[in-house]
Design a protein around this motif. Structure first.
Motif, short mmCIF file in Angstrom:
data_model
loop_
_atom_site.label_atom_id
_atom_site.label_comp_id
_atom_site.label_asym_id
_atom_site.label_seq_id
_atom_site.Cartn_x
_atom_site.Cartn_y
_atom_site.Cartn_z
N ALA A 1 0.47 -16.19 -3.74
CA ALA A 1 0.13 -16.06 -5.16
C ALA A 1 -1.10 -16.86 -5.52
O ALA A 1 -1.96 -16.40 -6.25
N ALA A 2 -1.19 -18.06 -4.99
CA ALA A 2 -2.34 -18.90 -5.29
C ALA A 2 -3.62 -18.29 -4.74
O ALA A 2 -4.66 -18.30 -5.39
N ALA A 3 -3.52 -17.72 -3.52
CA ALA A 3 -4.71 -17.12 -2.90
C ALA A 3 -5.16 -15.88 -3.65
O ALA A 3 -6.34 -15.68 -3.89
N VAL A 4 -4.21 -15.03 -4.04
CA VAL A 4 -4.55 -13.79 -4.71
C VAL A 4 -5.02 -14.03 -6.13
O VAL A 4 -5.98 -13.44 -6.61
N HIS A 5 -4.34 -14.92 -6.82
CA HIS A 5 -4.68 -15.16 -8.22
C HIS A 5 -6.10 -15.65 -8.38
O HIS A 5 -6.78 -15.36 -9.38
N ALA A 6 -6.60 -16.37 -7.39
CA ALA A 6 -7.96 -16.89 -7.47
C ALA A 6 -8.99 -15.77 -7.40
O ALA A 6 -10.13 -15.95 -7.77
N GLY B 1 -0.99 -13.37 -11.42
CA GLY B 1 -2.33 -12.95 -11.80
C GLY B 1 -2.39 -11.77 -12.75
O GLY B 1 -3.48 -11.31 -13.08
N TYR B 2 -1.25 -11.26 -13.18
CA TYR B 2 -1.23 -10.13 -14.09
C TYR B 2 -1.16 -10.60 -15.55
O TYR B 2 -0.68 -11.69 -15.83
N GLY B 3 -1.60 -9.74 -16.46
CA GLY B 3 -1.47 -10.03 -17.87
C GLY B 3 -0.09 -9.62 -18.37
O GLY B 3 0.49 -8.63 -17.90
N LEU B 4 0.44 -10.36 -19.32
CA LEU B 4 1.74 -10.04 -19.91
C LEU B 4 1.52 -9.26 -21.20
O LEU B 4 0.77 -9.69 -22.09
N ALA B 5 2.16 -8.10 -21.29
CA ALA B 5 2.08 -7.30 -22.51
C ALA B 5 3.22 -7.68 -23.45
O ALA B 5 4.34 -7.94 -23.01
N GLU B 6 2.94 -7.70 -24.75
CA GLU B 6 3.96 -8.05 -25.73
C GLU B 6 4.89 -6.89 -26.04
O GLU B 6 6.02 -7.10 -26.48
N ASN B 7 4.44 -5.68 -25.82
CA ASN B 7 5.30 -4.52 -26.03
C ASN B 7 4.88 -3.42 -25.06
O ASN B 7 3.85 -3.51 -24.39
#
Length: 346
Positions: A27-32, A70-76
């Motif tokens: 996760a750390a490697a990909v998120h960067a 690394g993904y964005g969280l959607a509110e709905n």
């Protein structure tokens, strides 16, 4: 029926903390390297068994792990590209067999654009504390086929090699070989050393070109070339030329374009003491590779053969020579006007 601890298709013999450590490192490697323009909606888990505690736990933890990946969280759901749906189910075999877990966590990944279910699997559990070691792993299993950025989901096209018109520029070298046919010295010239011998030289070359693809596998090209030759007494003499060629265009893969060509060239001497033939024939091969969506990087190898002799006349005497040139050039050609009806996969 007995069920072993571990998600479906997982490696059951691997310790949870080892798997978690590997996932955290990944996760750390990909998120960067990624963007958060892919947005995942994590709704409140459905509790067919268990209760509010399990719902709160999985909602909070899965949201945190999705964001950490690394993904964005959607509110709905309307803001999300994907929905990660969690359902807590009871295990009907829990009281019948020793070693069974009390609950099953059903994990489903849905593509919001069309509602297609992309992933579904279950994971058995009893104690929530144990799930801290598995949550990140489960998120990566669910999102394994989701691109990290929408840019990676944009399909590549063949527009770069399916243009009507290309304009290019190239530079390289010419290996010029001049074969002596005859030489007559003037009486007053004395020793005209070397003027009657075969001679070779390495010269710079530059070319500008315009290419029209009037058929899918055939194009025509006109070149303006800055070429040189060396003949003793006329070292590095400038000899510009114009060329017209017809090309056969091959497209063996979506990354390459191969062109075989032949045509004529019209050299021009810049010295009054040297007379070049009016015409030469040339042939060659050009290998192009994708250079973005607008054009191609290419390497061009050609052979030019004069149709006639080069003649010299000066104070030393009169000579006749035959010339041919091997050219190796590299350059870039920029395309204009997409072929809208072209099959862009070939």
């Amino acid at each position: 029926m007995r069920k072993k601890k571990g998600p479906v298709l997982f490696f059951h013999n691997i310790k949870p903390h080892v798997v978690a450590a590997v996932m955290i490192f990944a996760a750390a490697a990909v998120h960067a390297q990624t963007r958060d323009d892919i947005r995942v909606y994590v709704p409140r888990p459905v509790a067919e068994a268990g209760g509010v505690e399990q719902q709160n736990f999985f909602e909070e933890n899965f949201k945190a792990e999705v964001s950490g990946a690394g993904y964005g969280l959607a509110e709905n759901i309307s803001q999300g590209d994907y929905t990660l749906q969690l359902t807590i189910k009871g295990n009907e075999f829990y009281e019948d067999y020793e070693g069974e877990e009390q609950y099953d966590l059903l994990i489903q990944l849905l593509r919001n654009s069309d509602g297609v279910e992309m992933v579904q699997f279950t994971f058995p559990f009893t104690e929530l504390e144990e799930m801290y070691e598995w949550n990140l792993y489960l998120v990566y299993q669910a999102l394994a086929n989701v691109p990290m950025t929408k840019l990676t989901a944009i399909p590549k096209t063949d527009h770069w090699r399916n243009k009507w018109l290309y304009v290019g520029l190239a530079g390289g070298i010419d290996v010029s070989w001049i074969v002596a046919k005859s030489y007559v010295k003037n009486a007053q010239s004395g020793e005209a050393t070397g003027l009657g011998y075969d001679q070779a030289s390495l010269e710079p070359a530059v070319a500008a070109m315009i290419e029209y693809h009037f058929l899918k596998f055939v194009s025509a090209e006109i070149d303006a070339k800055l070429r040189f030759y060396s003949l003793e007494g006329y070292n590095h003499s400038f000899a510009p030329s114009l060329a017209a060629v017809l090309k056969g265009v091959l497209k063996p893969s979506d990354q390459f374009m191969l062109e075989l060509y032949g045509g004529v060239e019209f050299p021009m001497a810049t010295s009054v003491e040297v007379k070049l033939p009016v015409m030469a024939v040339l042939g060659g091969i050009q290998l192009g590779i994708r250079g973005g969506e607008m054009g191609a990087l290419f390497m061009d190898i050609s052979v030019t053969y004069d149709l006639g002799n080069t003649k010299t006349s000066n104070n030393w005497g009169n000579g006749e020579y035959h010339r041919f040139q091997l050219g190796v050039m590299m350059g870039y050609k920029l395309g204009f006007f997409d072929k809208l009806h072209e099959n862009l996969t070939k």
